[in-house]
Design an enzyme around this catalytic site. Structure first.
Site, mmCIF file in Angstrom:
data_model
loop_
_atom_site.group_PDB
_atom_site.id
_atom_site.type_symbol
_atom_site.label_atom_id
_atom_site.label_comp_id
_atom_site.label_asym_id
_atom_site.label_seq_id
_atom_site.Cartn_x
_atom_site.Cartn_y
_atom_site.Cartn_z
ATOM 1 N N ASP A 112 0.836 -1.206 0.000
ATOM 2 C CA ASP A 112 0.000 0.000 0.000
ATOM 3 C C ASP A 112 0.874 1.261 0.000
ATOM 4 O OD1 ASP A 112 -2.359 1.373 0.088
ATOM 5 O OD2 ASP A 112 -2.911 0.828 2.122
ATOM 6 N N HIS A 113 0.219 2.417 0.021
ATOM 7 C CA HIS A 113 0.841 3.750 -0.008
ATOM 8 C C HIS A 113 2.327 3.796 0.379
ATOM 9 C CE1 HIS A 113 -3.442 4.746 0.257
ATOM 10 N NE2 HIS A 113 -3.108 5.790 -0.473
ATOM 11 N N HIS A 229 -9.698 9.262 2.915
ATOM 12 C CA HIS A 229 -9.229 8.129 3.709
ATOM 13 C C HIS A 229 -9.869 8.208 5.091
ATOM 14 C CE1 HIS A 229 -5.613 8.065 0.888
ATOM 15 N NE2 HIS A 229 -6.237 6.923 0.710
ATOM 16 N N GLY A 230 -10.379 7.102 5.548
ATOM 17 C CA GLY A 230 -10.997 7.086 6.871
ATOM 18 C C GLY A 230 -12.493 7.284 6.768
ATOM 19 N N GLY A 270 -12.290 4.168 0.364
ATOM 20 C CA GLY A 270 -13.615 3.614 0.086
ATOM 21 C C GLY A 270 -14.470 3.368 1.322
ATOM 22 N N SER A 271 -13.835 3.309 2.498
ATOM 23 C CA SER A 271 -14.607 3.039 3.714
ATOM 24 C C SER A 271 -15.664 4.123 3.902
ATOM 25 C CB SER A 271 -13.689 2.995 4.941
ATOM 26 O OG SER A 271 -12.875 1.849 4.897
ATOM 27 N N ASN A 290 -9.669 -0.104 -2.171
ATOM 28 C CA ASN A 290 -8.959 -0.266 -0.906
ATOM 29 C C ASN A 290 -9.923 -0.212 0.275
ATOM 30 O OD1 ASN A 290 -6.625 -0.231 -2.390
ATOM 31 N ND2 ASN A 290 -5.724 1.528 -1.340
#
Ligand SMILES: [Zn+2]
Length: 362
Positions: A112-113, A229-230, A270-271, A290
């Site tokens: 990842d990243h 993100h998050g 995506g969360s 992700n």
């Protein structure tokens, strides 16, 4: 029907042209593969078990922190060499390569990243990949990610190209990121979509394509379309998956591509997104989504509920509501309570496999 029979691919970790074929297949059949962040053999097992039961391909990915955790938090991990992060990534790859074939599904092994300051980690993994490639003809990892989205666009694209040149002889995939996949955009004004830095411009996508495609076909782009993100309060940031469709059309016209989806897109942050948003993004060529935050939550639920329910059995090694001399060993064995986390994380992975229509595609 499915990847294994249609594409003649063997179960286990896949590489090179097999990865390309799987992503093309995903675009054709309109599904995306969830990329699950793993940090231990336990989280690997939860993800693989879900994919097995759903007859689905899966991406397992290690972040730098997750890789270091795999090696052990007690090990030194200098910013110049990232010894533990490299060792953990190598260990995770060997473990996953050994167990994955037994689950009977194709697995893409990814990191990842990797931001600019973490490039020593990526360099260390490339060394291990090249050594493995010399021995066996495949690298350790199917794919890596380089994330220079916080840097100048020119530096981002040039540096990504440099790494893709290194990956190309091994037919190794490289995922890159452009635009800001934010996390602090609460209340941002998104009315003027095309001029907002949250949203990647089509010209940038074209430049990336024109720079990377002559080097290798094995690359994908995480573009910003308002994703974060998050998990944040709904409504604070507006997603515009239709921008991905605009990018595809723009690139197709400029390069006169036959395919209406010349670019492989990845959905980061995506969360917390809705099923409809995922569906739309997938229809515009997203092949990988992700999922990290929701998986951490999924894993906790089982452990939390187990401990809460059994708390009177977990206070002493001997003695519980059934008697002062009753042993509690069967309750505190890590295989019992860690397993509960695996079960609830597995359920969350299965939900993602259904949401992205990956279920049944292996
Ligand atoms: Zn990202």
């Amino acid at each position: 029907m499915g990847i294994l029979s249609d594409l003649n691919i063997k179960p286990g970790v896949i590489y090179g042209d097999d990865v390309l074929k799987v992503f093309q297949y995903a675009q054709e059949k309109q599904f995306a593969i969830p990329a699950i962040n793993v940090t231990s053999s336990s989280t690997v097992v939860a993800a693989l078990e879900a994919a097995k039961d759903k007859k689905s391909p899966i991406v397992l990915q290690c972040s730098q922190g997750g890789a270091a955790y795999f090696a052990g938090k007690g090990l030194p991990d200098s910013s110049e060499k990232r010894e533990a992060s490299v060792a953990g990534a190598v260990a995770a790859a060997h473990y996953i390569r050994a167990v994955a074939p037994h689950y009977g599904i194709p697995v893409i092994l990814h990191t990842d990243h990797c931001a600019k300051k973490l490039l020593p980690w990526l360099d260390g993994m490339f060394e291990a990949d090249e050594a493995e490639f010399k021995l066996t003809g495949t690298p350790l990892y199917s794919s890596h990610m380089i994330d220079l989205s916080e840097e100048e666009v020119k530096f981002n694209i040039e540096t990504t190209a440099k790494y893709l040149k290194r990956a190309a002889p091994m037919k190794q995939w490289l995922e890159m990121e452009i635009g800001i996949t934010g996390g602090e955009e609460d209340g941002v004004n998104n009315e003027d979509v095309d001029n907002n830095s949250l949203y990647t411009q089509p010209e940038d996508i074209l430049e990336i394509y024109n720079t990377l495609a002559p080097i290798s076909p094995y690359f994908s782009i995480a573009a910003g379309f308002g994703n974060v993100h998050g998990v944040y309060k709904p409504g604070n940031v507006k997603l515009h998956p239709e921008l991905l469709g605009k990018h595809q059309k723009f690139v197709q016209e400029k390069i006169s591509a036959k395919s209406s989806k010349p670019v492989f897109f990845v959905f980061h942050g995506g969360s917390g997104s809705t099923k409809e948003e995922f569906k739309q993004a997938i229809s515009f060529g997203v092949v990988k989504v992700n999922l990290d935050t929701d998986m951490q939550w999924g894993y906790l639920i089982g452990v939390r509920d187990y401990v809460t329910k059994n708390i009177e059995y977990l206070k002493t090694q001997v003695g519980n509501p059934e008697g002062a001399d009753k042993p509690n060993k069967k309750k505190y064995d890590p295989r019992v309570w860690v397993r509960e986390g695996e079960k609830t994380m597995k359920a969350r992975v299965e939900e993602a496999l259904d949401d992205f229509a990956a279920a049944g595609q292996a």
